[in-house]
Design a protein around this motif. Structure first.
Motif, PDB file in Angstrom:
ATOM      1  N   ASP A  14      39.401  45.659  33.765  1.00 30.66           N
ATOM      2  CA  ASP A  14      38.488  46.619  34.388  1.00 30.66           C
ATOM      3  C   ASP A  14      38.579  46.441  35.904  1.00 30.66           C
ATOM      4  O   ASP A  14      38.092  45.452  36.447  1.00 30.66           O
ATOM      5  CB  ASP A  14      37.062  46.353  33.881  1.00 30.66           C
ATOM      6  CG  ASP A  14      36.039  47.350  34.407  1.00 30.66           C
ATOM      7  OD1 ASP A  14      36.198  47.839  35.540  1.00 30.66           O
ATOM      8  OD2 ASP A  14      35.070  47.629  33.683  1.00 30.66           O
ATOM      9  N   ILE A  15      39.184  47.395  36.594  1.00 33.15           N
ATOM     10  CA  ILE A  15      39.406  47.235  38.031  1.00 33.15           C
ATOM     11  C   ILE A  15      38.096  47.239  38.805  1.00 33.15           C
ATOM     12  O   ILE A  15      37.944  46.505  39.798  1.00 33.15           O
ATOM     13  CB  ILE A  15      40.371  48.321  38.576  1.00 33.15           C
ATOM     14  CG1 ILE A  15      40.915  47.921  39.963  1.00 33.15           C
ATOM     15  CG2 ILE A  15      39.698  49.688  38.617  1.00 33.15           C
ATOM     16  CD1 ILE A  15      41.819  46.738  39.947  1.00 33.15           C
ATOM     17  N   GLY A  16      37.104  48.021  38.365  1.00 30.34           N
ATOM     18  CA  GLY A  16      35.822  48.057  39.064  1.00 30.34           C
ATOM     19  C   GLY A  16      35.084  46.740  38.973  1.00 30.34           C
ATOM     20  O   GLY A  16      34.562  46.220  39.973  1.00 30.34           O
ATOM     21  N   ALA A  17      35.059  46.162  37.766  1.00 26.09           N
ATOM     22  CA  ALA A  17      34.379  44.883  37.581  1.00 26.09           C
ATOM     23  C   ALA A  17      35.110  43.769  38.321  1.00 26.09           C
ATOM     24  O   ALA A  17      34.488  42.890  38.922  1.00 26.09           O
ATOM     25  CB  ALA A  17      34.289  44.560  36.090  1.00 26.09           C
ATOM     26  N   GLN A  23      34.985  40.397  45.309  1.00 26.41           N
ATOM     27  CA  GLN A  23      34.261  40.564  46.569  1.00 26.41           C
ATOM     28  C   GLN A  23      33.140  39.520  46.653  1.00 26.41           C
ATOM     29  O   GLN A  23      32.880  38.964  47.719  1.00 26.41           O
ATOM     30  CB  GLN A  23      33.699  41.975  46.700  1.00 26.41           C
ATOM     31  CG  GLN A  23      32.991  42.200  48.036  1.00 26.41           C
ATOM     32  CD  GLN A  23      32.969  43.656  48.473  1.00 26.41           C
ATOM     33  OE1 GLN A  23      33.507  44.525  47.799  1.00 26.41           O
ATOM     34  NE2 GLN A  23      32.343  43.909  49.602  1.00 26.41           N
ATOM     35  N   THR A  24      32.505  39.232  45.514  1.00 29.98           N
ATOM     36  CA  THR A  24      31.480  38.194  45.485  1.00 29.98           C
ATOM     37  C   THR A  24      32.084  36.812  45.689  1.00 29.98           C
ATOM     38  O   THR A  24      31.595  36.005  46.488  1.00 29.98           O
ATOM     39  CB  THR A  24      30.725  38.235  44.147  1.00 29.98           C
ATOM     40  OG1 THR A  24      30.055  39.485  44.024  1.00 29.98           O
ATOM     41  CG2 THR A  24      29.701  37.113  44.052  1.00 29.98           C
ATOM     42  N   LEU A  25      33.163  36.524  44.967  1.00 26.40           N
ATOM     43  CA  LEU A  25      33.790  35.206  45.067  1.00 26.40           C
ATOM     44  C   LEU A  25      34.291  34.925  46.478  1.00 26.40           C
ATOM     45  O   LEU A  25      34.008  33.876  47.066  1.00 26.40           O
ATOM     46  CB  LEU A  25      34.955  35.114  44.081  1.00 26.40           C
ATOM     47  CG  LEU A  25      35.804  33.837  44.165  1.00 26.40           C
ATOM     48  CD1 LEU A  25      35.001  32.622  43.726  1.00 26.40           C
ATOM     49  CD2 LEU A  25      37.071  33.979  43.324  1.00 26.40           C
ATOM     50  N   LEU A  26      35.035  35.869  47.036  1.00 23.28           N
ATOM     51  CA  LEU A  26      35.665  35.663  48.335  1.00 23.28           C
ATOM     52  C   LEU A  26      34.721  35.912  49.507  1.00 23.28           C
ATOM     53  O   LEU A  26      34.984  35.454  50.619  1.00 23.28           O
ATOM     54  CB  LEU A  26      36.881  36.577  48.476  1.00 23.28           C
ATOM     55  CG  LEU A  26      37.979  36.440  47.418  1.00 23.28           C
ATOM     56  CD1 LEU A  26      39.020  37.542  47.589  1.00 23.28           C
ATOM     57  CD2 LEU A  26      38.635  35.071  47.483  1.00 23.28           C
ATOM     58  N   ASP A  72      43.312  40.145  24.636  1.00 14.87           N
ATOM     59  CA  ASP A  72      41.853  40.090  24.682  1.00 14.87           C
ATOM     60  C   ASP A  72      41.334  39.336  25.898  1.00 14.87           C
ATOM     61  O   ASP A  72      40.160  38.977  25.966  1.00 14.87           O
ATOM     62  CB  ASP A  72      41.302  39.461  23.403  1.00 14.87           C
ATOM     63  CG  ASP A  72      41.789  38.022  23.217  1.00 14.87           C
ATOM     64  OD1 ASP A  72      42.689  37.589  23.959  1.00 14.87           O
ATOM     65  OD2 ASP A  72      41.269  37.338  22.315  1.00 14.87           O
ATOM     66  N   GLN A  73      42.211  39.086  26.886  1.00 14.40           N
ATOM     67  CA  GLN A  73      41.793  38.354  28.084  1.00 14.40           C
ATOM     68  C   GLN A  73      41.151  39.285  29.106  1.00 14.40           C
ATOM     69  O   GLN A  73      41.572  40.434  29.265  1.00 14.40           O
ATOM     70  CB  GLN A  73      42.993  37.668  28.739  1.00 14.40           C
ATOM     71  CG  GLN A  73      43.731  36.679  27.861  1.00 14.40           C
ATOM     72  CD  GLN A  73      44.989  36.194  28.535  1.00 14.40           C
ATOM     73  OE1 GLN A  73      44.967  35.214  29.278  1.00 14.40           O
ATOM     74  NE2 GLN A  73      46.109  36.852  28.288  1.00 14.40           N
ATOM     75  N   GLU A  74      40.175  38.765  29.841  1.00  9.70           N
ATOM     76  CA  GLU A  74      39.555  39.533  30.926  1.00  9.70           C
ATOM     77  C   GLU A  74      40.525  39.684  32.090  1.00  9.70           C
ATOM     78  O   GLU A  74      40.526  40.705  32.785  1.00  9.70           O
ATOM     79  CB  GLU A  74      38.284  38.824  31.386  1.00  9.70           C
ATOM     80  CG  GLU A  74      37.521  39.554  32.481  1.00  9.70           C
ATOM     81  CD  GLU A  74      36.342  38.756  32.993  1.00  9.70           C
ATOM     82  OE1 GLU A  74      35.647  39.261  33.904  1.00  9.70           O
ATOM     83  OE2 GLU A  74      36.115  37.631  32.503  1.00  9.70           O
ATOM     84  N   GLY A  75      41.340  38.663  32.305  1.00  5.45           N
ATOM     85  CA  GLY A  75      42.317  38.699  33.387  1.00  5.45           C
ATOM     86  C   GLY A  75      43.327  37.592  33.212  1.00  5.45           C
ATOM     87  O   GLY A  75      43.126  36.653  32.427  1.00  5.45           O
ATOM     88  N   MET A  76      44.445  37.689  33.929  1.00  2.51           N
ATOM     89  CA  MET A  76      45.481  36.662  33.857  1.00  2.51           C
ATOM     90  C   MET A  76      46.323  36.691  35.119  1.00  2.51           C
ATOM     91  O   MET A  76      46.513  37.736  35.737  1.00  2.51           O
ATOM     92  CB  MET A  76      46.386  36.879  32.640  1.00  2.51           C
ATOM     93  CG  MET A  76      47.136  38.188  32.662  1.00  2.51           C
ATOM     94  SD  MET A  76      48.312  38.395  31.293  1.00  2.51           S
ATOM     95  CE  MET A  76      49.581  37.223  31.773  1.00  2.51           C
ATOM     96  N   THR A 266      35.450  34.999  37.931  1.00  2.00           N
ATOM     97  CA  THR A 266      36.835  34.932  38.406  1.00  2.00           C
ATOM     98  C   THR A 266      37.787  35.733  37.525  1.00  2.00           C
ATOM     99  O   THR A 266      39.004  35.591  37.654  1.00  2.00           O
ATOM    100  CB  THR A 266      37.319  33.479  38.454  1.00  2.00           C
ATOM    101  OG1 THR A 266      37.369  32.969  37.108  1.00  2.00           O
ATOM    102  CG2 THR A 266      36.399  32.600  39.292  1.00  2.00           C
ATOM    103  N   CYS A 267      37.248  36.541  36.607  1.00  2.00           N
ATOM    104  CA  CYS A 267      38.066  37.288  35.634  1.00  2.00           C
ATOM    105  C   CYS A 267      38.895  36.352  34.756  1.00  2.00           C
ATOM    106  O   CYS A 267      40.020  36.666  34.365  1.00  2.00           O
ATOM    107  CB  CYS A 267      38.980  38.302  36.333  1.00  2.00           C
ATOM    108  SG  CYS A 267      38.092  39.556  37.267  1.00  2.00           S
ATOM    109  N   GLY A 268      38.340  35.196  34.475  1.00  2.00           N
ATOM    110  CA  GLY A 268      39.007  34.256  33.583  1.00  2.00           C
ATOM    111  C   GLY A 268      40.075  33.412  34.228  1.00  2.00           C
ATOM    112  O   GLY A 268      40.767  32.660  33.531  1.00  2.00           O
ATOM    113  N   ILE A 269      40.228  33.490  35.554  1.00  2.00           N
ATOM    114  CA  ILE A 269      41.252  32.709  36.249  1.00  2.00           C
ATOM    115  C   ILE A 269      40.698  31.320  36.588  1.00  2.00           C
ATOM    116  O   ILE A 269      39.607  31.206  37.155  1.00  2.00           O
ATOM    117  CB  ILE A 269      41.702  33.422  37.552  1.00  2.00           C
ATOM    118  CG1 ILE A 269      42.153  34.857  37.255  1.00  2.00           C
ATOM    119  CG2 ILE A 269      42.794  32.623  38.240  1.00  2.00           C
ATOM    120  CD1 ILE A 269      43.249  34.989  36.241  1.00  2.00           C
TER     121      ILE A 269
END
Length: 282
Positions: A14-17, A23-26, A72-76, A266-269
């Motif tokens: 999800d690019i928006g999420a 933006q919050t993390l950085l 099924d990953q949020e990000g990689m 962190t989108c799973g990172i």
């Protein structure tokens, strides 16, 4: 040949999420946003590199391939892109060291917000010859705009990207002898295995060997990111106030460093923040 790490690509569902999360993390605003060729992209450019968030868009072959990779990953972590000063010379080197580079491509990108354009030359090494880690090489015609701070205690840059391996000798040959990165550290310990640090601009490509029963000795894996901060206590307070799950601050393995783990947002990172003590004045 390689002057630094230009960017790291993170595939997200999800690019928006993902944009909101980073933006919050950085604590920085996106520097570049665009869509096309089956993907939506948001880029955050820091002092020493860019993180590119990429999500599948539509039902093209490219988008379907990204969905299959994500599963099924949020990000990689998907790929590394090294900055080079001379693409022609880099392409010849990649060919000489048998990494089978793609033909050099001329690429243009436009920012959806400002309308500004960027141009670059790019090639890619054959992934089956880079131990399963996708690697691109890029020569930028102009510098990217930087991401401006959007909150206090922002992240300043990347300290190191972590790659896991089951075969440290072949990994060392790839990053050192073939890519030409400077091996700055090679250390082993019975508790955490073997660490190798390769200098890449002002950050580190860290290759870690943690032998695992049944592991894949043929393929390495992009594993995680360690971000550089000026005041880790202030950054921790900011992230806690934003609702993120973070660890306590602890001393790092390297003397003069303090680190903390970010467990959410962190989108799973796999994500660590690191503060270096100022060097004493001689």
């Amino acid at each position: 040949m390689i002057t630094g790490l230009d960017h790291i690509v993170v595939l997200v569902k999800d690019i928006g999420a993902a944009k909101a999360a980073y933006q919050t993390l950085l604590a920085r605003a996106p520097a570049w946003q665009n869509s096309g060729e089956g993907a939506d992209r948001v880029l955050f450019t820091l002092e020493n590199m860019t993180i590119e968030l990429m999500a599948p868009s539509g039902f093209t072959a490219t988008a379907d391939r990204m969905r299959a990779l994500l599963d099924d990953q949020e990000g990689m972590l998907a790929s590394l892109c090294f900055r080079v000063a001379d693409m022609g010379r880099m392409h010849r080197r990649l060919d000489r060291v048998a990494l089978k580079p793609d033909p050099i491509a001329e690429v243009e990108s436009s920012d959806d917000v400002s309308g500004a354009s960027l141009h670059w030359k790019r090639t890619r090494a054959a992934t089956e010859l880079t131990r399963g880690v996708r690697m691109f090489f890029l020569e930028l015609a102009e510098e990217r705009p930087k991401s401006v701070a959007s909150d206090f205690a922002p992240i300043d840059g990347l300290d190191h990207v972590v790659i896991t391996t089951e075969d440290s000798d072949r990994a060392a040959a790839l990053y050192g002898a073939r890519l030409g990165l400077d091996l700055a550290l090679d250390r082993s310990h019975h508790d955490w295995g073997q660490l190798m640090f390769f200098r890449c601009g002002d950050l580190i490509v860290e290759v870690v060997r943690r032998p695992v029963a049944g592991g894949d000795s043929q393929h390495d894996r992009l594993w995680g990111l360690s971000w550089r901060v000026a005041d880790i206590d202030a950054t921790r307070a900011r992230l806690i106030a934003a609702g993120l799950d973070v660890s306590e601050v602890r001393n790092g393995r390297k003397p003069g460093t303090r680190i903390m783990t970010v467990r959410s947002g962190t989108c799973g990172i796999q994500t660590v923040l690191l503060e270096r003590s100022p060097k004493p004045v001689e």
